[in-house]
Design a protein around this motif. Structure first.
Motif, mmCIF file in Angstrom:
data_model
loop_
_atom_site.group_PDB
_atom_site.id
_atom_site.type_symbol
_atom_site.label_atom_id
_atom_site.label_comp_id
_atom_site.label_asym_id
_atom_site.label_seq_id
_atom_site.Cartn_x
_atom_site.Cartn_y
_atom_site.Cartn_z
ATOM 1 N N LEU A 281 0.931 4.227 -2.805
ATOM 2 C CA LEU A 281 0.490 5.580 -2.441
ATOM 3 C C LEU A 281 1.596 6.623 -2.542
ATOM 4 O O LEU A 281 1.332 7.783 -2.888
ATOM 5 N N GLY B 201 0.805 -1.218 0.000
ATOM 6 C CA GLY B 201 0.000 0.000 0.000
ATOM 7 C C GLY B 201 0.833 1.260 0.000
ATOM 8 O O GLY B 201 0.548 2.214 -0.738
ATOM 9 N N LEU C 108 -7.167 1.027 -2.546
ATOM 10 C CA LEU C 108 -6.028 1.900 -2.834
ATOM 11 C C LEU C 108 -6.414 2.994 -3.828
ATOM 12 O O LEU C 108 -5.953 4.132 -3.709
ATOM 13 N N TYR D 115 -8.481 -4.898 -2.130
ATOM 14 C CA TYR D 115 -7.391 -4.035 -1.693
ATOM 15 C C TYR D 115 -7.024 -3.031 -2.781
ATOM 16 O O TYR D 115 -6.801 -1.843 -2.512
ATOM 17 N N LEU E 163 -5.253 3.551 5.190
ATOM 18 C CA LEU E 163 -4.611 2.304 4.787
ATOM 19 C C LEU E 163 -4.493 1.347 5.966
ATOM 20 O O LEU E 163 -4.807 0.156 5.863
#
Length: 232
Positions: free
Chosen positions: A54, A50, A152, A148, A169
């Motif tokens: 990001l 994640g 995101l 997931y 997150l």
């Protein structure tokens, strides 16, 4: 953003992998340590993936604007609907087996898949009782799933800021791994009840047919498409 993230996190708990692995971890020597190592592996894997999306791959379409983020969210939802349609149909590799083969029944395909996954998991765990093995398995289980990836997209395109993104997150990962974190806490005080609860949930999953899981996946896809269209 938060409602979507929580819905997707809850949906992740219905993936067959965690209900298969958690009872096996509790049946091993030093069950608390094994389940803790498994949970840490899941958390670290999901968190690293994640954070990379990001903040490292910040030039990707995930964060190139709210409009593009909404478009990707719609695409993820459409992909989920496509998978749900395949699951709900009678299309299956089992159709190419003999007609008298009991494994050719479409409705029972998913429960048998869970049973096969459980047998493979038991075979893998025979390699040893090291917590590092449990952590490695958890690391693999924690790799991004469809839910997931959708989460995101929502987080990255929300424009809420780095601190809020990281918080969202972490919340997603914790809620998405409730089948690991909750038994880890309750086992300390009620081990037998925790085993029974996990076994009951596993039996519930086995009792569900392909079309029921397809309905859940389709609902998630519709939610993603609707939210994406609103954000366009």
């Amino acid at each position: 953003m938060w409602i979507t993230v929580l819905i997707l996190a809850i949906a992740m708990n219905f993936e067959p992998s965690r209900p298969v692995w958690v009872p096996l971890m509790l049946a091993r020597p030093r069950p608390i340590l094994q389940l803790f190592a498994f949970g840490v592996g899941c958390f670290v894997s999901s968190l690293v993936a994640g954070l990379l999306v990001l903040f490292v791959f910040h030039k990707s379409p995930f964060t190139s604007g709210d409009s593009n983020g909404a478009t990707i969210q719609i695409a993820v939802g459409a992909f989920g609907l496509l998978i749900a349609a395949v699951m709900a149909s009678n299309l299956s590799l089992a159709r190419f087996k003999r007609a008298d083969d009991p494994e050719s029944e479409a409705e029972g395909a998913l429960p048998r898949g869970i049973d096969k996954m459980s047998e493979r998991a038991k075979t893998l765990l025979r390699k040893g009782n090291s917590p590092w093995l449990s952590a490695t398995i958890g690391f693999g289980i924690g790799m991004p799933s469809l839910e997931y990836l959708a989460a995101l997209v929502v987080i990255a395109s929300s424009g809420a800021g780095p601190v809020t993104d990281v918080l969202a997150l972490v919340v997603f990962i914790l809620v998405g791994n409730a089948l690991v974190t909750v038994p880890l806490c309750t086992y300390l005080f009620a081990p037998e009840q925790t085993r029974r609860w996990i076994d009951s949930f596993q039996e519930w999953l086995r009792a569900r047919g392909r079309r029921e899981f397809a309905a859940i996946l389709a609902a998630m896809g519709v939610v993603q498409i609707v939210i994406g269209l609103i954000r366009l």
